[in-house]
Design a protein around this motif. Sequence first.
Motif, PDB file in Angstrom:
ATOM      1  N   GLN A  31       0.850  -1.183   0.000  1.00 43.54           N
ATOM      2  CA  GLN A  31       0.000   0.000   0.000  1.00 43.54           C
ATOM      3  C   GLN A  31       0.890   1.238   0.000  1.00 43.54           C
ATOM      4  O   GLN A  31       1.968   1.227   0.596  1.00 43.54           O
ATOM      5  CB  GLN A  31      -0.896   0.042   1.236  1.00 43.54           C
ATOM      6  CG  GLN A  31      -2.007  -0.990   1.205  1.00 43.54           C
ATOM      7  CD  GLN A  31      -2.861  -0.892   2.447  1.00 43.54           C
ATOM      8  OE1 GLN A  31      -2.365  -1.109   3.541  1.00 43.54           O
ATOM      9  NE2 GLN A  31      -4.126  -0.564   2.264  1.00 43.54           N
ATOM     10  N   SER A  44      -3.397   3.864  -0.489  1.00 47.53           N
ATOM     11  CA  SER A  44      -3.929   3.355  -1.757  1.00 47.53           C
ATOM     12  C   SER A  44      -4.586   1.996  -1.530  1.00 47.53           C
ATOM     13  O   SER A  44      -4.452   1.403  -0.456  1.00 47.53           O
ATOM     14  CB  SER A  44      -2.799   3.220  -2.772  1.00 47.53           C
ATOM     15  OG  SER A  44      -1.896   2.193  -2.357  1.00 47.53           O
ATOM     16  N   ARG A  45      -5.273   1.529  -2.576  1.00 50.38           N
ATOM     17  CA  ARG A  45      -5.817   0.170  -2.479  1.00 50.38           C
ATOM     18  C   ARG A  45      -4.658  -0.808  -2.411  1.00 50.38           C
ATOM     19  O   ARG A  45      -3.587  -0.569  -2.962  1.00 50.38           O
ATOM     20  CB  ARG A  45      -6.680  -0.146  -3.697  1.00 50.38           C
ATOM     21  CG  ARG A  45      -7.952   0.667  -3.711  1.00 50.38           C
ATOM     22  CD  ARG A  45      -8.953   0.223  -4.743  1.00 50.38           C
ATOM     23  NE  ARG A  45      -8.378  -0.446  -5.909  1.00 50.38           N
ATOM     24  CZ  ARG A  45      -9.093  -1.146  -6.767  1.00 50.38           C
ATOM     25  NH1 ARG A  45     -10.390  -1.265  -6.594  1.00 50.38           N
ATOM     26  NH2 ARG A  45      -8.528  -1.702  -7.796  1.00 50.38           N
TER      27      ARG A  45
END
Length: 115
Positions: A31, A44-45
């Motif tokens: 991430q 982030s995803r």
Amino acid sequence: MKNLSLAIAVNSSTTCYLLTGLKEKTAYRVQISGVTTAGEGAQSRSQFFTTLKYDKGEFEGIVAALCLGITSTMFFLPIICSLMLRRSRKLCWPTVPDPRNSSAIQDVARISPRV
């Protein structure tokens, strides 16, 4: 299954980063988030990936070395066997002397009287 977390700080101009020291055949989750003086931004995803057993090109190198080893063995094995067979013949079956060139016949001819 170990859940380890490692934070890596990079320069703000960095656009890519190479992860090193990863274990083979292991699942990872990455991430990304930005950190400023105001604090950490949203992450982030998660990006999931699994490492391979071999590095890129390493498997091909192993196969090439194996083929080279088999080829050289097929080439040198008959030569080595031939040399071993020649040596074992000399050890097990000594050569029989040629009577015409034997010094033993000449010695017997000098000692025995001719009648």
